[in-house]
Motif scaffolding. Structure first.
Motif, mmCIF file in Angstrom:
data_model
loop_
_atom_site.group_PDB
_atom_site.id
_atom_site.type_symbol
_atom_site.label_atom_id
_atom_site.label_comp_id
_atom_site.label_asym_id
_atom_site.label_seq_id
_atom_site.Cartn_x
_atom_site.Cartn_y
_atom_site.Cartn_z
ATOM 1 N N TYR A 190 19.654 135.112 82.047
ATOM 2 C CA TYR A 190 20.196 135.717 83.275
ATOM 3 C C TYR A 190 19.432 135.241 84.492
ATOM 4 O O TYR A 190 20.003 134.932 85.535
ATOM 5 C CB TYR A 190 20.102 137.249 83.201
ATOM 6 N N LEU A 191 18.121 135.183 84.344
ATOM 7 C CA LEU A 191 17.273 134.755 85.461
ATOM 8 C C LEU A 191 17.615 133.314 85.848
ATOM 9 O O LEU A 191 17.780 132.993 87.029
ATOM 10 C CB LEU A 191 15.813 134.888 85.054
ATOM 11 N N MET A 211 11.844 126.327 92.079
ATOM 12 C CA MET A 211 12.779 127.119 91.272
ATOM 13 C C MET A 211 13.304 126.301 90.095
ATOM 14 O O MET A 211 13.388 126.781 88.962
ATOM 15 C CB MET A 211 13.955 127.575 92.151
ATOM 16 N N TRP A 222 15.596 140.408 88.886
ATOM 17 C CA TRP A 222 15.925 140.171 87.481
ATOM 18 C C TRP A 222 15.143 141.143 86.585
ATOM 19 O O TRP A 222 15.672 141.684 85.630
ATOM 20 C CB TRP A 222 15.608 138.723 87.138
ATOM 21 N N LEU A 265 10.565 122.963 103.640
ATOM 22 C CA LEU A 265 10.385 124.270 103.015
ATOM 23 C C LEU A 265 11.436 124.482 101.935
ATOM 24 O O LEU A 265 11.118 124.853 100.797
ATOM 25 C CB LEU A 265 10.484 125.356 104.089
ATOM 26 N N SER A 266 12.700 124.195 102.291
ATOM 27 C CA SER A 266 13.744 124.479 101.307
ATOM 28 C C SER A 266 13.624 123.543 100.116
ATOM 29 O O SER A 266 13.821 123.956 98.980
ATOM 30 C CB SER A 266 15.124 124.396 101.954
ATOM 31 N N TYR A 298 10.630 125.824 87.405
ATOM 32 C CA TYR A 298 10.475 127.035 86.615
ATOM 33 C C TYR A 298 11.637 127.186 85.640
ATOM 34 O O TYR A 298 11.454 127.452 84.451
ATOM 35 C CB TYR A 298 10.409 128.253 87.538
ATOM 36 N N PHE A 334 16.938 129.056 107.273
ATOM 37 C CA PHE A 334 16.108 128.376 106.277
ATOM 38 C C PHE A 334 14.682 128.907 106.278
ATOM 39 O O PHE A 334 14.020 128.917 105.256
ATOM 40 C CB PHE A 334 16.080 126.866 106.557
ATOM 41 N N TYR A 366 21.598 130.236 93.207
ATOM 42 C CA TYR A 366 21.016 130.122 94.545
ATOM 43 C C TYR A 366 20.696 128.668 94.869
ATOM 44 O O TYR A 366 20.901 128.214 95.995
ATOM 45 C CB TYR A 366 19.757 130.982 94.657
ATOM 46 N N PHE A 417 21.758 126.720 98.242
ATOM 47 C CA PHE A 417 20.744 126.154 99.139
ATOM 48 C C PHE A 417 20.907 124.646 99.247
ATOM 49 O O PHE A 417 20.717 124.054 100.295
ATOM 50 C CB PHE A 417 19.330 126.469 98.627
ATOM 51 N N PHE A 456 23.661 123.915 101.672
ATOM 52 C CA PHE A 456 23.189 124.123 103.049
ATOM 53 C C PHE A 456 22.295 122.968 103.470
ATOM 54 O O PHE A 456 22.408 122.437 104.563
ATOM 55 C CB PHE A 456 22.380 125.424 103.158
ATOM 56 N N SER A 457 21.376 122.602 102.573
ATOM 57 C CA SER A 457 20.380 121.618 102.994
ATOM 58 C C SER A 457 21.004 120.237 103.123
ATOM 59 O O SER A 457 20.537 119.429 103.919
ATOM 60 C CB SER A 457 19.164 121.618 102.073
ATOM 61 N N LEU A 491 10.945 124.930 97.878
ATOM 62 C CA LEU A 491 11.399 126.131 97.174
ATOM 63 C C LEU A 491 12.365 125.750 96.055
ATOM 64 O O LEU A 491 12.230 126.227 94.914
ATOM 65 C CB LEU A 491 12.085 127.089 98.143
ATOM 66 N N LEU A 548 22.367 120.479 106.581
ATOM 67 C CA LEU A 548 21.263 120.564 107.542
ATOM 68 C C LEU A 548 20.576 119.212 107.666
ATOM 69 O O LEU A 548 20.155 118.798 108.748
ATOM 70 C CB LEU A 548 20.246 121.634 107.118
ATOM 71 N N THR A 589 20.889 133.029 87.687
ATOM 72 C CA THR A 589 20.754 133.489 89.066
ATOM 73 C C THR A 589 20.059 132.427 89.903
ATOM 74 O O THR A 589 20.506 132.095 91.009
ATOM 75 C CB THR A 589 19.932 134.790 89.113
ATOM 76 N N ILE A 590 18.958 131.902 89.371
ATOM 77 C CA ILE A 590 18.187 130.913 90.128
ATOM 78 C C ILE A 590 19.054 129.703 90.452
ATOM 79 O O ILE A 590 19.134 129.252 91.597
ATOM 80 C CB ILE A 590 16.941 130.472 89.323
ATOM 81 N N ILE A 647 14.159 137.065 93.805
ATOM 82 C CA ILE A 647 14.959 136.783 92.597
ATOM 83 C C ILE A 647 14.312 137.393 91.353
ATOM 84 O O ILE A 647 14.945 138.140 90.601
ATOM 85 C CB ILE A 647 15.141 135.265 92.383
ATOM 86 N N LYS A 662 16.012 135.956 79.728
ATOM 87 C CA LYS A 662 15.668 134.903 80.687
ATOM 88 C C LYS A 662 16.894 134.118 81.125
ATOM 89 O O LYS A 662 16.927 133.582 82.238
ATOM 90 C CB LYS A 662 14.645 133.940 80.062
#
Lengths: 378, 330
Positions: free
Chosen positions: B52-53, B20, A365, B12-13, B23, A350, B60, B64, B67-68, B16, B71, B56-57, A361, B50
């Motif tokens: 595509y971006l 993301m 892109w 932190l995660s 945005y 993490f 992820y 995440f 995982f979180s 982030l 966690l 992708t975001i 990312i 955009k």
């Protein structure tokens, strides 16, 4: 399904060869990445290992320690308190402990003097820890002179040296008999340093501790759980602070990673342009970038972890020992028991891989949406 | 309390992920406003890129998020020694009022993010971005939830005061206290077993009907959601005790610990994957008539249905195996 896997295999294949074609740039990235994982990993392994040692040590410690308080300070406790505590239901045994600190000007170090519970020693016999044996060159049969509380010298003979295996605990320890202890420190005969209470049923510990404090208002009862919790909190806190300080380094690394990913060379741009011209789609280029990130991240991550593991458990955490461990003249030489858990690896993941992925990312892109004709024309 | 590596990592995660998603939803709002597939303008071209971006975001973000989630539960579990009376994650989650709602919210956001990715995948199958508005509307629903999760997580961790006496899992998940958890536990075991196996069989039947004959898509999807909830209740009510081999221990978190071979991760992952895939079938149902998706959507839904059935079956198989071969005989 098989086709999809094959496609990913070909993309991975291409990615690996393209990474290898730009060894210099990518190796620099892996190097910095590994270093970041290494430092953070070392902090985490180290604090966890210390916590484990503390837990191991405390497993054998008494369930409750009772200390007398005078004006908010720890004071000698009347041995008669023990009889009173023994009457509480659920208490298995109460024992008086004798221990104290002795400053030795010769070694410029503090020793811990303690009367062992079940080891009979003659009045003038002592057993010393490996650290003291090293610093003062004391071995079985040699003698040492202590200055007692009233300024007189007292000679003691070394009966033996404690095994270096327990050095973390016993480096500065001297085991002494009760008469010897009384002679050095002048403790009144009906007093002890503190009392230990054994409790048969673990679940009754908090209740018994409360009853002790209730019956003897001038004492405090410290339970084993409390000590363990405090150690945990202190080590975690130290580790956390270190990580917070290192956050700056992680940030610098992220900027570096972003920069590396964003600053495509003319040659790389051309390459992506050609790929797209021969039929790759934006999604394919993005997949290629994903594999690229995965390869770089995982190699650096595991390399960093392996290095951190070696650093902590084989090289005794040479780099930041003084910060995390504290220091002393008679510092024990010890090697931590290797320990690593999935939880630590997950946390490390993490802290490093996830931020790295996020930072790359947008550059990926950008690279993937390059216009083929625009690149090839330049 | 705050400076525990695990807590720092979760913070932190969350930050982030929130960044993301913010945005992405900002871009999503632009797409909702200016999207015009027929136009060849610069703006349209930029928006198409955009997308595509954003995909992708969000891809992820989902990973995440998963995982979180684990966690977080693991960290809650690791915190329990700091609270007198807490014996596992339940105790530490109970320390303040944010703990349990946070877990529920994390599961909901995970499911929504999964559904988003399914819609996104379907959207990519059509040449004319047929689902673009739907998916960015869903994103605008998802974003506030993820932000709320970040804030709640901060409230939870900052509100932790070690040493507070909390109830341990023995008392929350045992029959004689009040609350939802206790009600689940006090449900008669026999009828709960019947409900669980009936729900699983029903879902399986609906799933097969959908897979073979392409019928009852909505019904199957609803059944998946219902069974998801029933499976969790059943786990607390009677499956757990066979894993712990202790008739009074109903905790849903202890199973994530080492003593049980981390089998809990496998079980919960199966449920989550099965849930997302199965609900995805229903979410895609309204779009089957769109011309550019007519060809691909049904087969994609069938694959989702299959994934979901297999996951649920595996879950049931592991649970049943444990019930039969456990040392605990009821």
């Amino acid at each position: 399904m098989i086709k999809a896997i094959d496609k990913q295999r070909y993309i991975l294949d291409f990615t690996l060869s393209s990474l290898w074609r730009r060894k210099g740039k990518n190796l620099a990235l892996v190097l910095v990445y590994t270093l970041v994982v290494f430092v953070l990993g070392s902090v985490m392994f180290f604090t966890q290992a210390l916590k484990n040692e503390a837990a191991l040590v405390l497993r054998g410690s008494p369930e409750i320690i009772v200390q007398k308080m005078v004006a908010g300070r720890h004071d000698l406790i009347p041995v008669s308190h023990g009889a009173q505590i023994g009457k509480i239901r659920g208490v298995k045994a109460v024992k008086a402990r004798f221990w104290g600190y002795y400053y030795d000007p010769g070694a410029q170090a503090n020793y811990t003097l303690m009367v062992p519970e079940d080891l009979p020693l003659k009045d003038q016999e002592i057993i010393v820890g490996a650290g003291i044996s090293r610093v003062r060159r004391l071995f079985r049969g040699s003698s040492i002179v202590f200055r007692t509380y009233d300024g007189k010298p007292a000679t003691f003979f070394i009966k033996g040296v404690l095994s270096p295996d327990s050095e973390l605990l016993s480096s500065d320890l001297i085991l002494i008999s009760v008469p010897g202890f009384t002679r050095v420190f002048g403790v009144p005969p009906d007093r002890a340093t503190d009392l230990t209470v054994q409790v048969a049923n673990r679940k009754e510990i908090p209740t018994i501790a409360a009853k002790i404090v209730d019956a003897l208002p001038d004492t405090r009862a410290i339970t084993r759980e409390e000590i363990l919790r405090t150690y945990d909190a202190v080590f975690d806190w130290r580790g956390g602070i270190m990580i917070a300080i290192l956050a700056g380094a992680v940030l610098a690394f992220l900027i570096f990673a972003w920069d590396k990913a964003a600053g495509l060379s003319a040659e790389e741009k051309r390459e992506i342009g050609i790929l797209k011209a021969i039929g790759w789609e934006t999604a394919d280029v993005l997949e290629m970038k994903f594999w690229e990130g995965l390869v770089v991240s995982l190699s650096s991550f595991f390399l960093g972890i392996i290095l951190a593991y070696g650093h902590i458990f084989y090289a005794s955490a040479t780099l930041f020992e003084p910060v995390l461990k504290g220091w002393a003249v008679l510092y024990p030489e010890f090697r931590l028991t290797p320990f690593i858990s999935g939880y630590q690896i997950a946390i490390l993941f993490f802290f490093t891989v996830i931020p790295y992925t996020v930072a790359t990312i947008i550059p990926s892109w950008r690279a993937a949406t390059i216009d083929p004709d625009a690149v090839m024309r330049t | 309390m705050f400076f525990k590596p695990g807590i720092l990592a979760l913070f932190l995660s969350s930050l982030l992920i929130s960044g993301m998603v913010l945005y992405a939803s900002f871009t999503g709002a632009l797409i909702l406003r200016y999207w015009d597939i027929k136009s060849g303008s610069e703006t349209q071209l930029r928006l198409e890129r955009k997308t595509y971006l954003i995909s992708t975001i969000l891809g992820y973000v989902l990973v995440f998020q998963l995982f979180s989630l684990f966690l977080f539960i693991y960290t809650a579990d690791a915190l329990h020694p700091f609270f007198t009376g807490a014996m596992c994650a339940v105790g530490s989650l109970n320390v303040n009022q944010w703990g349990f709602p946070l877990v529920v919210l994390k599961i909901i956001t995970f499911l929504l993010a999964g559904l988003w990715l399914i819609i996104n995948f379907a959207d990519n199958q059509g040449y004319d971005y047929p689902l673009i508005k739907v998916k960015y509307l869903l994103l605008l629903v998802l974003a506030p939830l993820i932000l709320a999760e970040t804030i709640m997580q901060a409230k939870y961790f900052l509100g932790l005061r070690p040493e507070v006496i909390t109830s341990c899992c023995g008392s929350v998940f045992s029959g004689d206290t009040a609350g939802v958890a206790a009600e689940i536990v006090s449900l008669p075991r026999a009828s709960m077993e019947v409900v669980f196996y009936a729900a699983m069989l029903g879902t399986l039947a609906l799933g097969m009907a959908f897979y073979r004959r392409d019928r009852m898509g909505y019904g199957f999807s609803a059944a998946i959601l219902l069974t998801f909830l029933i499976a969790i209740a059943a786990f607390i009510s009677f499956i757990s005790i066979y894993f712990y081999e202790l008739p009074t221990h109903h905790c849903p978190f202890c199973i994530l610990q080492k003593e049980y071979g981390y089998i809990g991760y496998c079980l919960y992952l199966l449920l989550l994957v099965g849930g997302v895939a199965g609900m995805g079938v229903g979410v895609l149902m309204p779009f089957r008539q769109i011309p550019s998706l007519k060809e691909t959507l049904p087969s994609m839904q069938r694959r989702l249905a299959l994934t979901s059935i297999i996951s649920y079956l595996l879950f049931t198989a592991i649970a049943t195996y444990q019930i039969i071969f456990s040392n605990l005989k009821m």
